[in-house]
Design a protein around this motif. Sequence first.
Motif, PDB file in Angstrom:
ATOM      1  N   HIS A  25       0.841  -1.188   0.000  1.00  0.00           N
ATOM      2  CA  HIS A  25       0.000   0.000   0.000  1.00  0.00           C
ATOM      3  C   HIS A  25       0.887   1.253   0.000  1.00  0.00           C
ATOM      4  N   TYR A  26       2.022   1.127   0.703  1.00  0.00           N
ATOM      5  CA  TYR A  26       2.886   2.290   0.927  1.00  0.00           C
ATOM      6  C   TYR A  26       4.210   2.182   0.189  1.00  0.00           C
ATOM      7  N   GLN A  27       4.797   3.328  -0.013  1.00  0.00           N
ATOM      8  CA  GLN A  27       6.069   3.402  -0.716  1.00  0.00           C
ATOM      9  C   GLN A  27       7.226   2.976   0.188  1.00  0.00           C
ATOM     10  N   ARG A  28       6.992   3.064   1.499  1.00  0.00           N
ATOM     11  CA  ARG A  28       8.011   2.846   2.521  1.00  0.00           C
ATOM     12  C   ARG A  28       8.934   1.634   2.279  1.00  0.00           C
ATOM     13  N   LEU A  29       8.337   0.492   2.035  1.00  0.00           N
ATOM     14  CA  LEU A  29       9.106  -0.740   1.841  1.00  0.00           C
ATOM     15  C   LEU A  29      10.037  -0.626   0.631  1.00  0.00           C
ATOM     16  N   LEU A  30       9.561   0.147  -0.353  1.00  0.00           N
ATOM     17  CA  LEU A  30      10.308   0.220  -1.612  1.00  0.00           C
ATOM     18  C   LEU A  30      11.591   1.044  -1.481  1.00  0.00           C
ATOM     19  N   ASN A  31      11.765   1.723  -0.324  1.00  0.00           N
ATOM     20  CA  ASN A  31      13.050   2.365  -0.041  1.00  0.00           C
ATOM     21  C   ASN A  31      14.115   1.320   0.233  1.00  0.00           C
ATOM     22  N   TYR A  32      13.668   0.169   0.714  1.00  0.00           N
ATOM     23  CA  TYR A  32      14.617  -0.878   1.100  1.00  0.00           C
ATOM     24  C   TYR A  32      14.707  -1.982   0.050  1.00  0.00           C
ATOM     25  N   VAL A  33      13.566  -2.351  -0.496  1.00  0.00           N
ATOM     26  CA  VAL A  33      13.555  -3.342  -1.568  1.00  0.00           C
ATOM     27  C   VAL A  33      13.264  -2.550  -2.840  1.00  0.00           C
ATOM     28  N   VAL A  34      14.301  -2.271  -3.569  1.00  0.00           N
ATOM     29  CA  VAL A  34      14.143  -1.333  -4.686  1.00  0.00           C
ATOM     30  C   VAL A  34      13.595  -2.057  -5.915  1.00  0.00           C
ATOM     31  N   PRO A  35      12.444  -1.602  -6.419  1.00  0.00           N
ATOM     32  CA  PRO A  35      11.831  -2.299  -7.555  1.00  0.00           C
ATOM     33  C   PRO A  35      12.403  -1.848  -8.900  1.00  0.00           C
ATOM     34  N   ASP A  36      12.332  -2.764  -9.875  1.00  0.00           N
ATOM     35  CA  ASP A  36      12.666  -2.383 -11.247  1.00  0.00           C
ATOM     36  C   ASP A  36      11.452  -1.730 -11.892  1.00  0.00           C
ATOM     37  N   TYR A  37      10.269  -2.224 -11.523  1.00  0.00           N
ATOM     38  CA  TYR A  37       9.025  -1.697 -12.095  1.00  0.00           C
ATOM     39  C   TYR A  37       8.006  -1.465 -10.995  1.00  0.00           C
ATOM     40  N   VAL A  38       7.215  -0.422 -11.160  1.00  0.00           N
ATOM     41  CA  VAL A  38       6.126  -0.158 -10.222  1.00  0.00           C
ATOM     42  C   VAL A  38       4.831  -0.093 -11.023  1.00  0.00           C
ATOM     43  N   HIS A  39       3.789  -0.769 -10.530  1.00  0.00           N
ATOM     44  CA  HIS A  39       2.490  -0.757 -11.205  1.00  0.00           C
ATOM     45  C   HIS A  39       1.444  -0.228 -10.243  1.00  0.00           C
ATOM     46  N   VAL A  40       0.582   0.612 -10.732  1.00  0.00           N
ATOM     47  CA  VAL A  40      -0.504   1.121  -9.903  1.00  0.00           C
ATOM     48  C   VAL A  40      -1.757   0.325 -10.249  1.00  0.00           C
ATOM     49  N   MET A  41      -2.358  -0.257  -9.212  1.00  0.00           N
ATOM     50  CA  MET A  41      -3.537  -1.091  -9.435  1.00  0.00           C
ATOM     51  C   MET A  41      -4.764  -0.389  -8.868  1.00  0.00           C
ATOM     52  N   ILE A  42      -5.768  -0.274  -9.704  1.00  0.00           N
ATOM     53  CA  ILE A  42      -7.034   0.305  -9.260  1.00  0.00           C
ATOM     54  C   ILE A  42      -8.173  -0.527  -9.834  1.00  0.00           C
TER      55      ILE A  42
END
Lengths: 250, 462
Positions: free
Chosen positions: A205-222
């Motif tokens: 839900h939050y960006q927080r984790l992605l500071n530590y586990v850096v993604p190659d791709y981010v997808h927004v799901m709605i």
Amino acid sequence: MLQIKELQARIEEKEILKGFDLDIQPGEVHAIMGVNGSGKSTLANVLGGREEYEVTGGSVSFLGKDLLDMDPEERAREGLFLAFQYPVELPGVLISYFLRTAYNAKREHAGEKPLPVREFNALINEKAKLLELNPELLKRSVNEGFSGGEKKRNEIFQMALLEPKLCILDETDSGLDIDALQVVSHGVNTLKKEDPSRSFLVITHYQRLLNYVVPDYVHVMIDGKIVKSGGKELALELEEKGYGSFQPAA
Amino acid sequence: MSTEARVAEKSSEQEVRWYDTEFEVLSGKAEDRVEKLLHAHRAESYRRFIEGGIPTSKNEEWKYTDIRELETRSLRLAAENGLSQVDEDTLVTTSLSARRGESAPLDGAILLHTIDGYLSDGLTKIQEELPEGIELASLRLSQDGLQRAFVEELVGEYFGKGKTEENDPIVDLQTALFSDVLCLRVKKGAQIDQPILLEHVSTGLEEDTVTLPRVLCVVEEGASCTVIERFRSLSSAPGCTLSVTECFVKDDGNLNHYQLGEEGEEHLRISRISAHQGKRAQAKMHSYSFGGRLVRNEVQPTLAGEEGFAGMYGISVLHNQQHVDNHTVLDHAVPHCESDERYKGIYDGNSRGVFCGTIIVRPDAQKTNAIQNNAAILLSDRASIRTKPQLKIWADDVKCTHGATVGQLDENQLFYLRSRGIGRRAAQGLLLRAFAGEVTQEVGIPGLRTYLEERIVEKLSL
């Protein structure tokens, strides 16, 4: 690694996934972000094989095989690992016994002999050290009386032991304080380094984790599908603007 | 009215039942003092029994377990000829003290067999090798001398004294008709580490036979021992077993008793285990049911000395049409005693479980601490469990808790296990073993515990 095409799924009579597409190649880290109710956890559960969810359309291919055709245990043995948002407590099932059964089920599937108890115990002690897991926890029943952080750590520990090819983390960051978050992220990054072809699908839900586990791709799901994809900077954009700006026209 | 007259009167009203005939045959056998003593018990029990006959569901204690077939079937007592027709060496290889793979569930046990209720000749050999502090003899095999004197002493002092104040028709029937009894005594202070394994074998050489194993077990002051009674069948013949085991645990004594029901699935068995406990005496009674068509395990400890402890632990694992009734009566007769009762059942197919647990706390029994718990898992929607806790508390300063739960295997737990690669059946096995764990953890012999845990999983083909 994983190809999801036009996936549709419902629980009871409610349509949740409405044509979901995703392609994950070996070694990639994908993050799926979305608000509550967008269908993130449904996606994780459908990929894990939970029977309450009915797939009504689309296809999922995992390492060239039809994932939807497999039982949950087969998916796991083929190399898929689902880290639960709410890990289940199993009173009376000792962790060491549980892990050995799971580990040997996978070996048997691969045509290998079960690992003798002594060697297995050496292996779990080694993995526990790697993930800074208190070895005392191994003597207890699975997740029984564990704190939220201990449960999530135990998920990553199982992941390390079962050496999956694709790891799905379903809101692993929820309910974690910053220290626990760092430990869990460290675990994920260790597994990533250990096998560079290993892929990750991080649902959050939050960006927080992605500071530590850096993604190659981010997808927004709605509302059951991906509305926007981008690089790791998309997570920051979301954090700044909120999900509102991605809301599809009513 | 004399017994004979009653029989005559009965037969004029209705047909003579199998037990009437058998009793008449036995009546002529009283020869020496022991036999005469026992015959007095038989006659008295028979007289009481025929007043009510086989209980029906109108009897509250038999509401959920229908044994009217004991009245209507044409049954007869099993003959002694099983003793000569069954090779005891073969029995030994399938006993619990025989090795299974790397080890035996009961390694080094003192192994005895009853064959259709009669102690087998193997006893004679065992008597020569008994550890210090233990005495064993059977009514049938001790004809004279010291053994006969021992049997006479135990029977005189203890026989029939294990019952609670209410008479039970099935115990009365068993007492009226049994013909052999194993007498066991552990002498003051003796710690017997070797488990005593008594395998009750029904040969089924003939159909519709009744076997009546009987045990008298005395654990003297400060002594301790473990007794395992295992019931099994050599054929699928629909036989019946009515067994009575009376235990007396004296001050500071310690008894671990197990009954393992592994008879054929056409078999009917009713077993009564009673334990009369002295001061600080500890008794743990374990009942495991896997076999049988219609089974009732009755466990009745009486805490008659202060600071005593009674533990009752049971597991039933049933499928098909099996019916098992665990019926316990725990009597807290004096103050400062504790009891712990845990029964669990796993029911598949059309099987039916009954748990009826009575706890009596007498007016004097202040500071009693009693815990009772019963839990069931139904694996099929046709399986059922009836649970009836009965607390009769007359003292006011006591702690009594009881609880009962019925449920199914948790789908979330199953999915969690499967998501780690564990197959559905193995996952069920893991969860059921864990469910049984609160009971199986009380099994103090590791080999036996492993055996029982494996039996649970094996029985359900998991």
